[in-house]
Design an enzyme around this catalytic site. Structure first.
Site, mmCIF file in Angstrom:
data_model
loop_
_atom_site.group_PDB
_atom_site.id
_atom_site.type_symbol
_atom_site.label_atom_id
_atom_site.label_comp_id
_atom_site.label_asym_id
_atom_site.label_seq_id
_atom_site.Cartn_x
_atom_site.Cartn_y
_atom_site.Cartn_z
ATOM 1 N N HIS A 101 5.369 2.760 12.108
ATOM 2 C CA HIS A 101 6.002 3.961 11.566
ATOM 3 C C HIS A 101 4.948 5.069 11.466
ATOM 4 C CE1 HIS A 101 8.064 6.520 8.616
ATOM 5 N NE2 HIS A 101 9.173 5.845 8.875
ATOM 6 N N LEU B 95 0.849 -1.193 0.000
ATOM 7 C CA LEU B 95 0.000 0.000 0.000
ATOM 8 C C LEU B 95 0.883 1.242 0.000
ATOM 9 C CD1 LEU B 95 -2.937 1.123 0.301
ATOM 10 C CD2 LEU B 95 -2.494 1.211 2.753
#
Length: 338
Positions: free
Chosen positions: A230, A126
Site C-alpha cells: 500500500h 506500526l
C-alpha cells in the site's frame, strides 16, 4: 520530542482513535473495543512479569509527545505468532509442466496456503498519526523495536517477520481479494479484514482453496498487486529493507501484501547497537542517535544528540534526555547512530 514507552490502560481512547484512522487493511488494529482492550491487557501482562524465554507475549509500545503528553503512534512485537490460532500466508512458488516428447516446457507461478511462520516473532501494529509524520518520528517508531530485540533476544524467535499492508483503495477494495471473493467467498474485503482482526479465522480453513492457485488464472488486476505494498506502507518497508529485511515469496492471503523477514542477529540495528554507561552533561559535538534504556518493564527510547566518550565507554546525555529515558549517571543505555 517523541518518547517510546509500553502501552498503558489510559491509552485505550487513543488506541481506538488510531484504529479508526488506520482504515481498511490494518488488521492488527480492528475497530472493536473488546479486542483493543485485550491487546492492552495482553501487553500489560507481558511487561508485568519478564518470561524466561519466548512465549505468547505481546510487547505493545506507544510514542508519546514529551511536551504535550499526547500519544502520536504505536508499534508492537508479537513474540510468537500462530500458536493459539493459525497464522496463514500464501507462498509464491512454481510448478513445471513439461513434455519432452512434445517439446513443451512451461513454468507457472502458484500460490500455496502455508503456516510456515508459526512460532516466528512478528513486528506489527506500526501506526503514526499523519500530523506526526515528519522528521525522524517514523524512523524512531519503527526502529525502537530493534533496540528492544537486541536487549532481550532470549524472548524472541531467531526469525523476525513483518507483514506489509497490501494494495487496496480508499473504500477498502482489494484487487486480489476481489478475485478470491468472486470464486471462493461471499464477503467483501473490509468484512474479512475485520473478522481476521478480531480473531475469527475459522472461515479461512473452511473456505480457502486447499490446493495451489495458479497465478495465471487470476485476473490481471489481482496478479498485478501480488507482493506489492500500500502507498502508505512504502516508507515502513524501505526502513525494514535498510535493516536487512527481504521478501522470500510469502504474501498475505487477503490483499497479497509481502511478508518480509530477517534473522534477528542480522538486523542492522541489532548488530551495530551497543551498550554504554551514562554520563549526564553537555553533548558537545554530539551526533544523532537512536537510544534506549535497558529496562524491561520501564523501557524508554527516543532519538537525540549524544556525545560518545570512547575512552570511558560513556554516552553523554543532556539532563532532559536522561530524564526522559529514566536514567542517571552510571546507568546503562543501548544506542546506535542514525
Amino acid at each position: 520530542m517523541l518518547v517510546i514507552r509500553p502501552i498503558e490502560q489510559k491509552d485505550f481512547p487513543t488506541l481506538k482513535q488510531f484504529a479508526i484512522e488506520s482504515g481498511h487493511g490494518f488488521t492488527s488494529l480492528p475497530v472493536n473495543d473488546e479486542l483493543l482492550q485485550n491487546k492492552i491487557d495482553h501487553s500489560v501482562a507481558s511487561f508485568a512479569s519478564r518470561p524466561a524465554g519466548k512465549g505468547e507475549c505481546l510487547y505493545f509500545f506507544v510514542a508519546e509527545d514529551s511536551e504535550s503528553g499526547e500519544v502520536m503512534g504505536t508499534c508492537a512485537i508479537d513474540a510468537a505468532v500462530g500458536l493459539s490460532a493459525p497464522f496463514y500466508n500464501y507462498l509464491l512458488g512454481k510448478q513445471v509442466h513439461s513434455s519432452p516428447r512434445l517439446g513443451i516446457y512451461n513454468v507457472v507461478d502458484t500460490l500455496t496456503l502455508s503456516n510456515d511462520y508459526t512460532g516466528v516473532s512478528e513486528l506489527c501494529t506500526l501506526f503514526l498519526r499523519e500530523s506526526a509524520r515528519k522528521g525522524l518520528n517514523g524512523r524512531l517508531l519503527s526502529k525502537c523495536r530493534f533496540l528492544f530485540l537486541a536487549e532481550f533476544t532470549e524472548l524472541f524467535d531467531h526469525r523476525i517477520l513483518a507483514e506489509m499492508r497490501g494494495v487496496s483503495d480508499a473504500k477498502g477494495n482489494s484487487p486480489f481479494w476481489s478475485w478470491l471473493q468472486e470464486h471462493f467467498f461471499s464477503m467483501d474485503f473490509p468484512t474479512v479484514d475485520y473478522l481476521t482482526g478480531i480473531g475469527q479465522k475459522g472461515f479461512i480453513a473452511d473456505l480457502m482453496p486447499k490446493f495451489p492457485i495458479y497465478v495465471n488464472l487470476l485476473s490481471k488486476e489481482a496478479k498485478s498487486v501480488i507482493g506489492k505494498t500500500h502507498d502508505n506502507t512504502r516508507p515502513a518497508l524501505r526502513m525494514l529493507e535498510e535493516e536487512g529485511f527481504t521478501w522470500r515469496g510469502y504474501v498475505d492471503i487477503f490483499d497479497a501484501g509481502p511478508s518480509v523477514e530477517c534473522e534477528l542477529s542480522q538486523i542492522r540495528t541489532v548488530r551495530t547497537s551497543r551498550q554504554l554507561k551514562v554520563h549526564v552533561g553537555k553533548t558537545i559535538q554530539g551526533k544523532t542517535h537512536l537510544i534506549s534504556n535497558t529496562e524491561f518493564a520501564h523501557f524508554r527510547a527516543l532519538i537525540a544528540e549524544v556525545a560518545i566518550n570512547e575512552d570511558k565507554a560513556q554516552a553523554v546525555l543532556t539532563d532532559e534526555v536522561a530524564r526522559l529515558l529514566k536514567v542517571e549517571d552510571g546507568d546503562t543505555v543501548r544506542l546506535v547512530e542514525i
